[in-house]
Design a protein around this motif. Structure first.
Motif, mmCIF file in Angstrom:
data_model
loop_
_atom_site.group_PDB
_atom_site.id
_atom_site.type_symbol
_atom_site.label_atom_id
_atom_site.label_comp_id
_atom_site.label_asym_id
_atom_site.label_seq_id
_atom_site.Cartn_x
_atom_site.Cartn_y
_atom_site.Cartn_z
ATOM 1 N N ALA A 52 0.866 -1.171 0.000
ATOM 2 C CA ALA A 52 0.000 0.000 0.000
ATOM 3 C C ALA A 52 0.907 1.227 0.000
ATOM 4 C CB ALA A 52 -0.904 0.007 1.226
ATOM 5 N N VAL A 53 0.874 1.976 -1.098
ATOM 6 C CA VAL A 53 1.757 3.143 -1.221
ATOM 7 C C VAL A 53 1.517 4.108 -0.062
ATOM 8 C CG1 VAL A 53 2.407 5.081 -2.681
ATOM 9 C CG2 VAL A 53 1.828 2.888 -3.710
ATOM 10 N N PHE A 54 0.258 4.337 0.240
ATOM 11 C CA PHE A 54 -0.103 5.199 1.368
ATOM 12 C C PHE A 54 -0.975 4.387 2.322
ATOM 13 C CE2 PHE A 54 0.342 8.018 -2.350
ATOM 14 C CZ PHE A 54 1.420 8.763 -1.920
ATOM 15 N N PRO A 55 -0.376 3.780 3.344
ATOM 16 C CA PRO A 55 -1.126 2.880 4.225
ATOM 17 C C PRO A 55 -2.175 3.601 5.044
ATOM 18 C CG PRO A 55 1.092 3.251 5.068
ATOM 19 C CD PRO A 55 1.047 3.868 3.706
ATOM 20 N N ILE A 56 -3.222 2.874 5.397
ATOM 21 C CA ILE A 56 -4.295 3.427 6.221
ATOM 22 C C ILE A 56 -3.709 3.954 7.525
ATOM 23 C CG2 ILE A 56 -6.366 2.823 7.554
ATOM 24 C CD1 ILE A 56 -7.049 0.825 5.341
ATOM 25 N N GLY A 57 -4.137 5.162 7.891
ATOM 26 C CA GLY A 57 -3.669 5.790 9.123
ATOM 27 C C GLY A 57 -2.525 6.762 8.931
ATOM 28 N N SER A 58 -1.895 6.771 7.749
ATOM 29 C CA SER A 58 -0.753 7.669 7.546
ATOM 30 C C SER A 58 -1.225 9.097 7.292
ATOM 31 C CB SER A 58 0.133 7.175 6.400
ATOM 32 O OG SER A 58 -0.608 7.009 5.216
ATOM 33 N N SER A 59 -0.461 10.060 7.818
ATOM 34 C CA SER A 59 -0.778 11.478 7.660
ATOM 35 C C SER A 59 -0.101 11.998 6.400
ATOM 36 C CB SER A 59 -0.298 12.275 8.874
ATOM 37 O OG SER A 59 -0.917 11.811 10.061
ATOM 38 N N VAL A 60 -0.889 12.540 5.489
ATOM 39 C CA VAL A 60 -0.365 12.930 4.178
ATOM 40 C C VAL A 60 -0.714 14.385 3.858
ATOM 41 C CG1 VAL A 60 -0.439 10.582 3.261
ATOM 42 C CG2 VAL A 60 -2.449 12.055 3.030
ATOM 43 N N VAL A 61 0.012 14.924 2.877
ATOM 44 C CA VAL A 61 -0.211 16.297 2.421
ATOM 45 C C VAL A 61 -0.599 16.259 0.944
ATOM 46 C CG1 VAL A 61 0.808 18.582 2.135
ATOM 47 C CG2 VAL A 61 1.520 17.146 4.046
ATOM 48 N N LEU A 62 -1.666 17.002 0.579
ATOM 49 C CA LEU A 62 -2.099 17.072 -0.815
ATOM 50 C C LEU A 62 -1.409 18.226 -1.531
ATOM 51 C CD1 LEU A 62 -5.957 16.442 -0.504
ATOM 52 C CD2 LEU A 62 -4.076 14.800 -0.573
ATOM 53 N N ASN A 63 -1.543 18.267 -2.853
ATOM 54 C CA ASN A 63 -0.945 19.341 -3.639
ATOM 55 C C ASN A 63 -1.578 20.697 -3.333
ATOM 56 O OD1 ASN A 63 -3.273 18.170 -4.936
ATOM 57 N ND2 ASN A 63 -2.807 19.373 -6.761
ATOM 58 N N THR A 64 -2.721 20.707 -2.660
ATOM 59 C CA THR A 64 -3.369 21.940 -2.232
ATOM 60 C C THR A 64 -2.812 22.464 -0.910
ATOM 61 O OG1 THR A 64 -5.045 20.646 -1.087
ATOM 62 C CG2 THR A 64 -5.524 21.317 -3.360
ATOM 63 N N GLY A 65 -1.969 21.655 -0.265
ATOM 64 C CA GLY A 65 -1.462 22.006 1.055
ATOM 65 C C GLY A 65 -2.298 21.451 2.178
ATOM 66 N N GLU A 66 -3.452 20.885 1.854
ATOM 67 C CA GLU A 66 -4.316 20.295 2.883
ATOM 68 C C GLU A 66 -3.646 19.054 3.484
ATOM 69 O OE1 GLU A 66 -8.828 20.926 1.373
ATOM 70 O OE2 GLU A 66 -7.437 20.082 -0.103
ATOM 71 N N VAL A 67 -3.905 18.844 4.772
ATOM 72 C CA VAL A 67 -3.358 17.694 5.476
ATOM 73 C C VAL A 67 -4.494 16.743 5.823
ATOM 74 C CG1 VAL A 67 -2.165 16.903 7.566
ATOM 75 C CG2 VAL A 67 -1.437 19.013 6.427
ATOM 76 N N GLY A 68 -4.257 15.448 5.627
ATOM 77 C CA GLY A 68 -5.286 14.474 5.935
ATOM 78 C C GLY A 68 -4.702 13.156 6.391
ATOM 79 N N VAL A 69 -5.592 12.229 6.702
ATOM 80 C CA VAL A 69 -5.222 10.893 7.150
ATOM 81 C C VAL A 69 -5.869 9.890 6.208
ATOM 82 C CG1 VAL A 69 -5.302 9.235 9.043
ATOM 83 C CG2 VAL A 69 -5.101 11.678 9.533
ATOM 84 N N VAL A 70 -5.090 8.956 5.697
ATOM 85 C CA VAL A 70 -5.629 7.943 4.783
ATOM 86 C C VAL A 70 -6.635 7.087 5.545
ATOM 87 C CG1 VAL A 70 -5.086 5.955 3.326
ATOM 88 C CG2 VAL A 70 -3.526 7.927 3.401
ATOM 89 N N SER A 71 -7.870 7.060 5.051
ATOM 90 C CA SER A 71 -8.933 6.334 5.748
ATOM 91 C C SER A 71 -9.342 5.044 5.045
ATOM 92 C CB SER A 71 -10.169 7.225 5.925
ATOM 93 O OG SER A 71 -10.637 7.691 4.668
#
Length: 376
Positions: free
Chosen positions: A298-317
């Motif tokens: 999984a390139v971005f595993p569930i639970g990891s905190s990531v940043v989008l190209n918009t600058g928004e921060v989220g958590v893979v759900s």
């Protein structure tokens, strides 16, 4: 829960998952409220990230492909044996590791049983990381990754045992390297890299003398740095001269090494490590084996905190195995770093203009540096 870089952790935050030391012992338990002293202790233990309880992500469950107690048993088995070898080296005497093979068969059997019981979780294998750079945890990670590939190729239990035990012990020859090299926190010099290359032969010579360790497992130790085009070591083997088990472990070793932190660099993002492996197919590793490996990451595993190209921060759900590079992300901060109330889920598969540019608080890495990290 969500995975957070230790630099983002502040006093008062609560642990969502147990943290283990490099030798597999419990460092801090689930639910522990973190203080400055505890955070400093995590830093000293070289833990780079932890799972936190967070009301905004309380419904996001991060499942383990192997149980914490299984990892602990395996780490302790490796640690005990490796320390015996290290102490014997210091005393300049030979060591007889009676029942060494049986010891590792028991430890790896637990890993294999967990994987067989959690086949549906195999697609999220990047969540196996212990967030510890120790040789013990690296050995367990490589064993899990390699075994998943063996399972996908239809290996029977005996073949999986030979592959997995070889993976667990693939780096044991490093114990014969000078201690100052093993303790060094800077990049090795070119001269030191040449010395380090001897670890494959050292490990092979130790394992092939153990009557209860398969010779195939010993050859994993010998050949995991060999490459299809003959550019590897110690023998410069090519193509079919390299055993399939050693190729599989070589792929897993490269991936786990790149995606783990080092004293001189942060970890590489999984997609960068996978890009390197994809590019290596056909000249460093067999295409078939690279593709089998990538299917289980999984390139971005569930639970990891990531940043989008918009600058928004989220958590893979959520992660769709067929589109693992475009997961669903729980947005918790806007592009200016302000908390969003309430958070909302964004399916990147349906939002083609949005994409993940990195993990929160991680730098992006240049791919032309990757080769320097995969030769030792």
């Amino acid at each position: 829960m969500r995975l957070v870089s230790l630099r983002q952790v502040r006093p008062g935050m609560k642990l969502g998952r147990t943290v283990f030391t490099e030798d597999g012992k419990v460092l801090l338990g689930t639910g522990m409220v973190l203080t400055e002293r505890l955070i400093a202790g995590l830093t000293r233990s070289k833990i780079d990230a932890v799972y936190l309880d967070d009301p905004r992500t309380e419904d996001i469950q991060v499942e383990e492909v192997i149980r914490p107690q299984t990892r602990q048993i395996a780490v302790e088995a490796i640690e005990k044996t490796f320390k015996q070898i290290t102490n014997s080296n210091k005393l300049a005497r030979k060591i007889s590791l009676i029942e060494m093979g049986l010891h590792f068969q028991r430890a790896f059997s637990s890993i294999l049983d967990d994987l067989l019981l959690n086949k549906q979780m195999i697609g999220h294998l990047s969540s196996i990381s212990s967030h510890s750079p120790s040789l013990y945890h690296h050995s367990v990670n490589v064993a899990v990754l390699a075994t998943a590939v063996g399972m996908s190729l239809g290996y029977n239990r005996q073949r999986l045992m030979d592959l997995g035990i070889g993976a667990m012990l693939h780096d044991m020859g490093k114990l014969n390297l000078p201690e100052e090299m093993l303790q060094k926190e800077e990049r090795w010099t070119d001269e030191e890299k040449e010395i380090a290359k001897q670890h494959t032969m050292h490990g092979f010579n130790m394992l092939r003398k153990q009557h209860d360790i398969s010779l195939l497992s010993a050859h994993v130790c010998l050949q995991h740095h060999e490459r299809l085009d003959g550019s590897g070591y110690p023998q410069g083997l090519q193509g079919k001269q390299i055993h399939e088990y050693a190729q599989i472990v070589g792929i897993a070793d490269v991936y786990d090494s790149l995606t783990s932190p080092r004293p001189w660099r942060k970890r590489y993002m999984p997609q960068d490590a996978l890009e390197y492996l994809l590019g290596s197919g056909g000249h460093l590793f067999e295409h078939q084996l690279v593709n089998a490996f990538i299917k289980h990451i999984a390139v971005f595993p569930i639970g990891s905190s990531v940043v989008l190209n918009t600058g928004e921060v989220g958590v893979v759900s959520r992660v769709d195995p067929d589109y693992s590079h475009r997961p669903t992300v729980r947005i918790i901060k806007d592009g200016r770093g302000n908390d969003i109330h309430p958070p909302f889920d964004l399916n990147l598969k349906a939002s083609i203009k949005l994409f993940i540019v990195g993990f929160e608080d991680d730098d992006l890495f240049r791919m032309n540096d990757v080769a320097n990290e995969t030769t030792s």
